[in-house]
Design a protein around this motif. Structure first.
Motif, PDB file in Angstrom:
ATOM      1  N   ALA B  56       1.250  -1.989   6.050  1.00  0.00           N
ATOM      2  CA  ALA B  56       2.836  -2.317   6.186  1.00  0.00           C
ATOM      3  C   ALA B  56       3.415  -0.940   5.957  1.00  0.00           C
ATOM      4  N   ILE B  57       4.303  -0.759   6.827  1.00  0.00           N
ATOM      5  CA  ILE B  57       5.109   0.597   6.763  1.00  0.00           C
ATOM      6  C   ILE B  57       6.726   0.265   6.838  1.00  0.00           C
ATOM      7  N   LYS B  58       7.264   1.260   6.434  1.00  0.00           N
ATOM      8  CA  LYS B  58       8.941   1.052   6.714  1.00  0.00           C
ATOM      9  C   LYS B  58       9.464   1.223   8.100  1.00  0.00           C
ATOM     10  N   ASP B 112       0.727  -7.716   3.093  1.00  0.00           N
ATOM     11  CA  ASP B 112       0.025  -6.282   3.179  1.00  0.00           C
ATOM     12  C   ASP B 112      -0.725  -6.507   1.694  1.00  0.00           C
ATOM     13  N   ARG B 116      -4.657  -5.722   0.691  1.00  0.00           N
ATOM     14  CA  ARG B 116      -5.177  -4.514  -0.195  1.00  0.00           C
ATOM     15  C   ARG B 116      -5.635  -5.068  -1.555  1.00  0.00           C
ATOM     16  N   GLU B 129       3.771  -4.305  -7.041  1.00  0.00           N
ATOM     17  CA  GLU B 129       3.568  -4.218  -5.708  1.00  0.00           C
ATOM     18  C   GLU B 129       4.681  -4.422  -4.718  1.00  0.00           C
ATOM     19  N   GLU B 131       7.592  -3.317  -5.468  1.00  0.00           N
ATOM     20  CA  GLU B 131       8.478  -2.240  -5.725  1.00  0.00           C
ATOM     21  C   GLU B 131       9.341  -1.900  -4.590  1.00  0.00           C
ATOM     22  N   GLY B 132       8.823  -1.963  -3.282  1.00  0.00           N
ATOM     23  CA  GLY B 132       9.321  -1.284  -2.321  1.00  0.00           C
ATOM     24  C   GLY B 132      10.349  -2.456  -1.511  1.00  0.00           C
TER      25      GLY B 132
ATOM     26  N   ASP C 100       6.586   3.620  -2.818  1.00  0.00           N
ATOM     27  CA  ASP C 100       5.886   2.174  -2.903  1.00  0.00           C
ATOM     28  C   ASP C 100       4.789   2.136  -1.998  1.00  0.00           C
ATOM     29  N   ALA C 101       4.338   0.681  -1.692  1.00  0.00           N
ATOM     30  CA  ALA C 101       3.014   0.648  -0.930  1.00  0.00           C
ATOM     31  C   ALA C 101       3.346   0.927   0.451  1.00  0.00           C
ATOM     32  N   ALA C 102       4.595   0.774   0.998  1.00  0.00           N
ATOM     33  CA  ALA C 102       4.757   1.095   2.541  1.00  0.00           C
ATOM     34  C   ALA C 102       4.948   2.544   2.441  1.00  0.00           C
ATOM     35  N   ARG C 104       3.297   4.671   0.591  1.00  0.00           N
ATOM     36  CA  ARG C 104       1.974   5.079   0.333  1.00  0.00           C
ATOM     37  C   ARG C 104       1.134   5.040   1.689  1.00  0.00           C
TER      38      ARG C 104
END
Lengths: 787, 155, 267
Positions: B56-58, B112, B116, B129, B131-132, C100-102, C104
């Motif tokens: 997972a990414i932004k 994601d 993990r 988890e 948080e984002g 945050d996870a993404a 990281r």
């Protein structure tokens, strides 16, 4: 229809499929052919006159189609944005409302104010070109502090002392008399912190002028597309209503901030004709922080008079309300008629007098935000009640119980007539759920671990179901606040429900379908809900103020009843019986006392083929509309209890338990209602612990991104314990009161009452950040040491 | 302009893009995959979360060009209304969404987390988890329930 | 963002050449700080040299008494590395708490250290552990590397290749996050190696990461949380903003140090 999908069942949402698969259609997801992009040049100054505005270089920049300014608006005779509620001063004179052009005309009044718009082939080109606009500002002093606004330089010429109004409500003489005989007076000063709504979908608009038909279409992130069309037509003067279509597609949350008619959509729709192409604008988050209407922002001093038995005799309130730099669409009524009439709370208070000063500052406009006036009232009432209980050495639950209104209907001294409620029942259930009787033990356990534990109550009331048109009209509203509905039955018996309410998270596509399917005795899958398009729905007042249930669904029920009445006529012909003998039950039209019967769908078909009746006696078709105007507000109420544990070493507050007991009257879908409560509490906890808009002395917004404005995150919140008590509303056909704002109204005082309980004194501001609570802990420790 | 090739939801795509094109813009504007949303400019709200090479990414904080050769999965690539991914189903069954705007990013992040942290997720872990990912509607209560149920169902 | 040219070198050498050719260019590592800055138009590099496809920059290995981490190693890989968890669990825990996870999944250790954001986590670990920052040109001791807010010893054309952390006997990190951004308001990394105790503080100093002499002195005698009771840290030179006054930050430094020591001792 089955019990699983009927009224009262937790039906899963119909609209979810598109959202969970990425198929939602929000405004920014829509692209019109050949569309251009708008970028707004915004004021970097809080307050300045524009001495010179040179757009020549920007005009010739790559990709630029047009650079438009306030002069162009004036030349096209496009009017300013309006405030739709007239407030009168104590002396009867009208409020002082300065002009609000969509693009600045000679002056800017807050950081983010709209100076000019650049329209280009791409957004990047528009933004690049905007950097070439040369603005010569003469900077004027910022006016940020409400307490200093009076002596500061005038923001609008019409309001030389920056006062929009000086308004009051209640009986001053009676209140003074109550205080004269008081045995104890509790005084409090509270600041209701300024909030930025932050719907997750930023505002967006696409203006699209069709030169072939002369019709403008505006796609916009609106909670009330018809009101947007009305204002843009009748007041701003873009185009007459029949030449302006407003579509609010999927909207990603509103919380009030998307009620209002803003500069950006006004400019996009106007500019689409000027540049001859559709014009799209999507706010980035920084623009949202700067230019969405903010919420709350009150400074209040209040006093509560008690007799020797702890009964409340009178309540006196003085509030300064920050309205920002311009009067947004409904801003003027929020700190007045949506605030002061709620100051009686759940309590039997014989005399109340409230004074409210509405003040201009060089900050973003302030308008309705989830709860709108009612959270400010509840925060004040529940803080001073708690303080009074503490000062008189009374258990806070007992103090409230003693002062609760216990018989209904109840006329308060501040306009409102509560139809029904049972406040003691909510309190009792909340006390039990919160295990209040063992709180002392839990407090001791926390102390052993070096933690401070506190418990706080909030017994809130709100006025929802906004609102009886005649009543609000007499108070200054520019519109009526009824709702409309239309039921279109197709020949096969499927149903489209057209509603003037707008769903942007509330789940209307499910609850409205649930209601209609239940009433008509048909499958919920046979019902679809249509909203958010002025070409489809004739008119509506939109969704805010927890009105879609109490008002919107009441209109739907009215229209459904008309459909059933018409269906009976059709069935009478089809079944060759007298109309008075036709009964409608469980989706069938039956001839009483016989086995002759037609299903709803069969009657629908008969209505359209019209073979069995003469058109002169009965019109073909099955389609009915209704307007519902409520006769009173509704009064949801409840008791929330917050329990906190504080780490005095760091000031971190942990909410360890949240109990919410609400009375929303009758409920269509408890799953959705609970969801509304959860979200509301999160926003209320956000206000109490995390969120606060902060302007510095120069009028710069310091909290203009998520780097500095603290949004509630999952790890800031607990799970919530929800309880329900029910006294059905007596003034609408469904007995619904409304639930959308309850959590946001109830939560802030519960949190602050818990923290002040934990630290042992009243001096805790909102938001109670770790820094603020650490300070409060130190003060508490000093106080303890001194004792 | 520069050329980029990547696999999106199993299909290879090639396009010429302005180097400043973010992955989120590429997905939304070039590929019309508008389920990936943009809710902030500072990489905090998580409405734009997609998976790149399984993580997972932004996508608002990643250049499209940086994803050259990568495999990208968006909300549109994990399930359909007739064949929902277990995490999608769990969000619906638990009323884990209201306005729906944060939901795609929320679901992609939730998957994601499971990748993990496994299938047995307690409330504390889920809340930390997430948080984002910011949601303004639900108060997270039902999202937390949905993630726990979805995680178990993904087994 | 302003326009820029994009480069995708396959080796560090190519990257260095590109960097020297583009005076206004910048290295793109994970981009988790740089890209938001560029989106806000607060940075306008003429070129981005993306290290994402450059060889030999990722990976974690133990070399003797050091843990060596490649510059492009993502935070998630440090957080979950068995090698790091075994040798310096405090470093793995620090990585687990970044962003945050993404973030990281994308952000890198090299990017974080090169940027030296005053509220970033890694600089405190590098300083407290006495890390060595290895570039394409030389080795730089952490003591010399961090030179104030966003300032480092890196010269033009210099690229971090890896970071080498000596394995301590005890170490842990405790962060008090900014409630909004979740960056460190105060982050304290404590490390004990033999008799040497180092306490590095991030987020608090107006000039970036620094060592707290007060905390180090208190821990020099006995490395336990009790030693920090009553330690006062001066507020002068500390940041002040709407989230925390300098006094509050000064107060939090020994509090976080205490909690880090307790964690380091495995209590």
């Amino acid at each position: 229809m089955s019990a699983k999908t009927g009224v009262g069942a937790p039906v899963l949402r119909k609209e979810d499929f598109r959202f969970i698969t990425g198929k939602g259609q929000y405004t920014d997801d829509i692209n019109r052919q050949d569309q251009a992009y708008a970028y707004f040049l915004r004021s970097p100054h809080a307050h300045a006159t524009i001495k010179k505005l040179d757009i020549s270089a920007a005009k010739s920049a790559p990709g630029v189609l047009g650079v438009l300014t306030g002069d162009d608006l004036a030349a096209d005779k496009i009017g300013g944005l309006i405030c739709g509620w007239m407030i009168h001063n104590k002396d009867g004179s009208p409020m002082k409302a300065g002009a609000h052009p969509a693009l600045a005309q000679g002056k800017v009044r807050y950081v983010g104010d709209h100076v000019a718009v650049v329209i280009a082939d791409t957004y990047a080109q528009a933004k690049d070109a905007a950097e070439k606009i040369i603005v010569d500002y003469q900077v004027l002093p910022a006016v940020v502090d409400m307490n200093k606004a009076k002596g500061s330089v005038a923001i609008h010429d019409v309001a030389p002392d920056n006062m929009v109004y000086d308004w009051h409500l209640g009986d001053k003489a009676a209140t003074d008399a109550a205080f004269a005989k008081a045995k104890h007076v509790t005084k409090i000063d509270v600041v209701n912190n300024r909030l930025i709504p932050n719907a997750m979908e930023p505002r967006a608009a696409i203006g699209d002028f069709d030169s072939g038909t002369g019709v403008y279409t505006l796609y916009t992130t609106s909670q009330n597309p018809h009101v947007a069309r009305l204002v843009l037509s009748a007041f701003v003067g873009i185009a007459p209503e029949h030449k302006l279509r407003v579509i609010a597609p999927d909207v990603g949350g509103g919380f009030g901030s998307k009620i209002f008619i803003y500069a950006e959509e006004t400019v996009c729709v106007w500019a689409s004709k000027k540049v001859g192409r559709p014009v799209k604008w999507t706010a980035d988050r920084t623009e949202a922080f700067l230019s969405d209407a903010h919420g709350r922002d009150h400074i209040t001093h209040a006093e509560l008079a008690l007799d020797d038995k702890g009964k409340i005799l009178g309540f006196r309130v003085h509030t300064k309300a920050n309205l920002g730099a311009y009067l947004s669409t409904f801003s003027s009524c929020v700190p007045t008629y949506l605030y002061a009439p709620l100051l009686s709370g759940q309590y039997d208070i014989p005399a109340i007098y409230a004074e409210v000063e509405g003040i201009y500052t060089t900050t973003a406009p302030v308008d309705a935000y989830r709860g709108a006036g009612r959270p400010e009232a509840t925060f004040l009432v529940e803080r001073i009640i708690e303080k009074a209980a503490r000062e008189t050495g009374t258990d806070p639950a007992l103090f409230r119980r003693k002062n609760f209104i216990k018989s209904f209907p109840h006329q308060t001294p501040v306009i409102m007539a509560y139809d029904t409620g049972n406040y003691t029942a909510s309190l009792d259930l909340a006390l039990e759920m919160a295990d209040y009787k063992n709180f002392g033990k839990r407090k001791k356990d926390s102390a052993k671990n070096g933690k401070l534990r506190g418990i706080g109550f909030s017994a809130y009331i709100e006025a929802c179901g906004i609102a009886p048109s005649a009543a609000v009209g007499s108070l200054g509203a520019g519109v009526g606040l009824w709702e409309s509905a239309e039921i279109r039955v197709n020949p096969v018996g499927t149903v489209e429900v057209l509603t003037g309410s707008h769903s942007h998270g509330q789940g209307h596509e499910t609850t409205f379908a649930q209601l209609v399917a239940d009433r008509l005795g048909i499958d919920i899958e046979s019902v679809s809900v249509v909203h958010g398009d002025t070409d489809k729905v004739q008119f509506g007042m939109g969704t805010y103020g927890s009105r879609s249930g109490a008002v919107g669904m009441s209109a739907i029920v009215k229209a459904v009843d008309k459909v059933i009445a018409k269906g009976k006529k059709v069935a009478a012909y089809a079944l060759e019986a007298a109309e008075k003998d036709i009964e409608f039950k469980d989706g069938r039209f039956n001839v009483a006392g016989t086995d002759k019967s037609l299903a709803f769908g069969e009657v629908a078909l008969q209505a359209y083929i019209a073979h069995k009746f003469n058109g002169q006696d009965l019109e073909p078709g099955l389609k009915e509309g209704a307007f519902y105007d409520p006769t009173n507000f509704t009064f949801p109420s409840g008791v929330h209890i917050c329990e906190v544990e504080i780490d005095p070493e760091t000031g971190v507050t942990d909410i360890v338990k949240w109990t919410a007991v609400d009375d929303f009257g009758n409920i269509i879908n408890p799953m959705i209602v609970e969801g509304q409560v959860h979200g509301g509490i999160a926003q209320g906890v956000g206000q109490a612990l995390l969120e606060g808009a902060h302007y510095n002395a120069d009028g710069q917004l310091v909290t203009a991104s998520y780097m500095d404005y603290t949004m509630p995150r999952a790890d800031d919140l607990p799970s919530f314990d929800i309880g329900i008590t029910t006294t059905p509303c007596t003034t609408n056909p469904l007995g619904i009161k409304g639930c959308g704002e309850a959590g946001a109204i109830a939560a802030p005082p519960a949190v602050i009452n818990a923290i002040t309980d934990a630290v042992g004194h009243e001096d805790v501001p909102m938001p109670a950040t770790p820094l603020a609570v650490w300070h409060a802990c130190q003060k508490g420790a000093r106080k303890l040491a001194a004792e | 302009m520069a050329s980029v090739t990547m696999t999106v939801n199993g299909k290879q795509v090639t396009a010429n893009v302005d180097p400043r094109t973010l992955l989120a813009q590429f997905l939304r504007d070039n590929l019309h995959l508008t389920g990936t949303h943009v809710g902030c400019d500072t990489s905090q709200c998580g409405a734009c979360v997609v998976h790149v090479d399984g993580r997972a990414i932004k996508s608002c904080t990643t250049l499209a060009l940086s994803c050259d050769g990568a495999s990208v999965t968006t909300i549109e690539g994990i399930g359909t209304p007739d064949n929902l991914h277990p995490m999608q189903a769990a969000f619906r069954e638990n009323h884990g969404l209201q306005c729906g705007f944060c939901t795609p990013g929320m679901i992609m992040s939730a998957i994601d987390i499971v990748n993990r942290k496994g299938h047995a997720l307690d409330e504390h872990t889920i809340r930390e988890e997430l948080e984002g990912n910011i949601c303004r509607c639900t108060g997270y209560h039902n999202i937390v329930k949905a993630v726990a149920q979805g995680a178990a169902a993904m087994k | 963002m302003y326009a820029f040219s994009y480069h995708n070198p396959k080796t560090v050498r190519q990257a260095a050449t590109l960097l020297s050719k583009n005076a206004e260019g910048k290295v793109l590592a994970g981009g988790q700080t740089l890209l938001p800055t560029m989106k806000q138009r607060l940075a306008s590099p003429s070129a981005l040299i993306d290290l994402g496809h450059a060889e030999g920059l990722s990976g974690i290995e133990q070399k003797g008494r050091n843990i060596v981490i490649g510059a492009m190693t993502r935070h998630v890989d440090v957080a979950t590395s068995a090698i790091v968890k075994n040798a310096i669990p405090g470093l793995a825990a620090l990585a687990e708490g970044i962003g945050d996870a993404a973030v990281r999944n994308r952000g890198t250790i090299g990017g974080s250290i090169a940027n030296n954001d005053p509220a970033a986590d890694y600089p405190s670990a590098a300083l407290a552990l006495g890390a060595t920052i290895v570039t394409n040109k030389r080795k730089i001791a952490a003591d010399d590397f961090f030179q104030g807010m966003f300032a480092t010893a890196l010269e033009e054309g210099e690229i971090i290749v890896k970071v080498s952390f000596p394995i301590p006997s005890k170490a842990a990190y405790e962060k008090f996050p900014n409630p909004a951004s979740r960056y460190a308001l105060v982050g304290v990394f404590v490390a004990k190696k033999g008799s040497d105790v180092r306490v590095a503080v991030t987020g608090a100093g107006s000039n970036g990461v620094f060592r707290s002499k007060e905390c180090e002195a208190a821990l020099a005698g006995r490395f336990n949380a009790k030693s920090l009771e009553g330690v006062k840290v001066s507020a002068s030179g500390l940041n002040a903003d709407m989230h925390a006054t300098s006094e509050y930050r000064a107060h939090l430094i020994p509090v976080m140090a205490k909690r880090a020591v307790t964690k380091a001792l495995g209590k």
